[in-house]
Motif scaffolding. Structure first.
Motif, PDB file in Angstrom:
ATOM      1  N   ARG A   1       0.871  -1.111   0.072  1.00 34.12           N
ATOM      2  CA  ARG A   1      -0.052   0.091   0.204  1.00 34.12           C
ATOM      3  C   ARG A   1       0.866   1.395  -0.139  1.00 34.12           C
ATOM      4  O   ARG A   1       0.600   2.192  -0.642  1.00 34.12           O
ATOM      5  N   LEU A   2       1.963   1.242   0.838  1.00 30.24           N
ATOM      6  CA  LEU A   2       2.856   2.403   0.515  1.00 30.24           C
ATOM      7  C   LEU A   2       3.411   2.549  -0.775  1.00 30.24           C
ATOM      8  O   LEU A   2       3.629   3.691  -1.299  1.00 30.24           O
ATOM      9  N   LEU A   3       3.961   1.483  -1.319  1.00 29.04           N
ATOM     10  CA  LEU A   3       4.329   1.727  -2.762  1.00 29.04           C
ATOM     11  C   LEU A   3       3.254   2.279  -3.609  1.00 29.04           C
ATOM     12  O   LEU A   3       3.393   3.102  -4.448  1.00 29.04           O
ATOM     13  N   ASP A   4       1.939   1.808  -3.495  1.00 26.13           N
ATOM     14  CA  ASP A   4       1.109   2.115  -4.478  1.00 26.13           C
ATOM     15  C   ASP A   4       0.800   3.522  -4.087  1.00 26.13           C
ATOM     16  O   ASP A   4       0.354   4.233  -4.959  1.00 26.13           O
ATOM     17  N   ALA A   5       1.137   4.087  -3.117  1.00 29.45           N
ATOM     18  CA  ALA A   5       0.899   5.573  -2.593  1.00 29.45           C
ATOM     19  C   ALA A   5       2.055   6.416  -2.904  1.00 29.45           C
ATOM     20  O   ALA A   5       1.945   7.640  -2.606  1.00 29.45           O
TER      21      ALA A   5
END
Length: 542
Positions: free
Chosen positions: A267-271
């Protein structure tokens, strides 16, 4: 001491947004750090939790802090932890020689300030705790400091040739080895009225210390114990007993914890952020001590666990039995350490550096799996210390703090250009332009006589221009030599504030400043009521 604040981009994008635009990252954390309501909510949640091991914690902390000679004020704070209404603000750092980089001191200063401030605002007993990450085995980070030698930082390292993967708390040192290192450090300092006292204190701690962690703890206690700072070495036996509950959860929920950490990372990478902690799905998130070294553990597809060297294999039941009998064989890693802290201390907030705040962004979901929530995460205070020489050079060249931090190179070039009364660069460019303007048409005309003359003319033109460029470089070098003093002013500023192109607080050590400004300055500095914000603080030394 005069203070100025400025907003600097933080090294981690996630932490930068956490500090300056919290709404962007609120999904990854529990509390907005600079909102007093967050502190009130966290305080109330802690009031509803029971820490049944407080007596055991207090006895362990008391014994340890007495052993390192911590101040009576720290012992008094430890005693307060017996009461259910006392809470902690915690920070931590690996034990470094001579306390390591300046930011170690700034972390401690921050927890002292926050504990005082929130005790008043919440009407509660709040104590400052410094967690010495004695389990860490990054010797190359802990074994050195930098000293300014002329205009260049010089690395002074304490030799641990056979350390391998031993924890810092297990690194043995002797007084002679430490005395030699202390002498080498102060040999690169200008002697001052404070030198003898500082060396004497460090000699004293060296004589009482058997490990690097012990030397670190005694030094920190001397510097900050009077302010009530409680120190704890994570490698202490009593901490292993208190960590049993944490390791038990890590073992029993190992797969689920990893799944949640990895999902949060995605999720961090997607953000648009990156994962500060690189971890694999089979990482058991703890180490086992084997022959004095920390050996990683992995979880196998069949649910078994094995050491990464493949020598030992355990079921979860066997690991839990080993934990019950020999907890000192277990050691937390970057993922499991925050859980240990949360279960051991009634932690109101954790103070960390930019990287730490970033990697805590991976842990919210796994904490919730274990019916916990993240503490308030507060970035440590950041400082740049500007001595008299830096201030004098700033004044001479009309440099503001913004100039220093955002355009020092440009200002250096502007200063040089203002001294160039003949306009070296423009004059030589004009000469080259005029010569080409006259010469190129000529060689084009003579081509009608013989074609080979055009090629010869081009080569001749290049030789002439090369000679002009050579002469220009000679003139520039003479100009720079003539104005060397000005350049050294700018170089001195850069060497003091941005050594090795890094922030001052990540390179230099507190004892260089204690030797220059003394303990009276330091005591005023650590007592100063700094406003806790995400802004960087420039301290202009008197």
């Amino acid at each position: 001491m005069r203070l100025e604040k400025l907003r600097l981009p933080l090294s981690q994008k996630l932490t930068h947004d956490y500090v300056y635009d919290y709404n962007k990252v609120s999904a990854f954390y529990t509390y907005e750090p600079y909102l007093q309501e967050s502190w009130q909510i966290r305080h109330q949640k802690l009031r509803n939790r029971t820490f049944t091991h407080r007596e055991q914690l207090v006895e362990g902390l008391r014994s340890y802090n007495l052993s390192i000679g911590n101040h009576a004020n720290a012992i008094e704070n430890i005693e307060k932890l017996r009461h259910d209404t006392t809470y902690a603000v915690v920070t931590g750092q690996q034990a470094g020689i001579l306390t390591g980089p300046l930011y170690t001191i700034y972390k401690a200063l921050t927890v002292l300030q926050v504990a005082r401030e929130q005790a008043e605002k919440l009407g509660a007993e709040i104590v400052p705790v410094f967690w010495i990450a004695g389990e860490d085995h990054d010797i190359d980070e802990a074994n050195h400091v930098y000293v300014m030698d002329g205009m260049e930082p010089k690395k002074l390292a304490l030799d641990f040739a056979d350390a391998k993967r031993a924890s810092v708390s297990h690194l043995t040192v002797d007084a002679a080895q430490l005395h030699g290192y202390i002498d080498e450090f102060f040999a690169l300092q200008l002697p001052s009225e404070y030198t003898v006292e500082l060396k004497g204190k460090l000699y004293e701690f060296a004589g009482l210390s058997s490990t690097l962690s012990d030397f670190f703890a005694r030094t920190m206690a001397w510097l900050l114990g009077e302010q009530g700072l409680i120190l704890v070495d994570s490698a202490s036996p009593f901490m292993r007993e208190l960590e049993k509950k944490g390791f038990s959860r890590i073992i029993r929920y190992n797969e689920e914890i990893n799944q949640r950490v990895l999902a949060q990372g995605e999720r961090l990478l997607d953000a648009g952020y990156h994962m500060q902690v690189e971890t694999a799905g089979d990482n058991a998130q703890f180490f086992l001590y084997r022959e004095g070294e920390r050996v990683g553990v992995e979880r196998l597809p069949n649910g078994m666990f094995q050491t990464r060297d493949g020598r030992e294999r355990y079921s979860a039941k066997q690991l839990l039995a080993l934990l019950d009998e020999n907890p000192e064989q277990f050691s937390a890693n970057v993922v499991s350490r925050p859980l240990m802290q949360e279960l051991i201390f009634p932690t109101l907030a954790y103070v960390g550096g930019p990287g730490e705040i970033s990697y805590w962004g991976l842990y919210k979901d796994y904490f919730e799996l274990l019916d916990l929530d993240l503490p308030i995460l507060l970035p440590r205070l950041g400082f740049s210390l500007l001595d008299h020489t830096v201030q004098k050079h700033m004044n001479k060249h009309g440099l503001s703090l913004q100039d220093i931090f955002f355009s020092l190179h440009d200002k250096r070039e502007e200063a040089l250009k203002s001294l160039d009364t003949i306009g070296i660069e423009d004059r030589f460019a004009a000469v080259r332009g005029e010569f080409e303007k006259i010469y190129v048409p000529l060689i084009e005309e003579v081509e009608s006589i013989e074609k080979g003359l055009f090629t010869l003319g081009q080569k001749n033109l290049k030789r002439i221009l090369d000679q002009v460029a050579y002469y220009e470089r000679k003139v520039e070098m003479s100009f720079i030599n003539k104005n060397d003093v000005v350049l050294r002013h700018f170089d001195r500023i850069a060497a003091e504030l941005f050594p090795m192109d890094k922030p001052q607080e990540r390179v230099y050590n507190i004892f260089g400043y204690l030797n220059r400004f003394g303990m009276d300055w330091f005591e005023q500095f650590i007592r100063y009521p700094f406003e806790i914000t995400g802004d960087h603080i420039a301290a202009f030394m008197d």
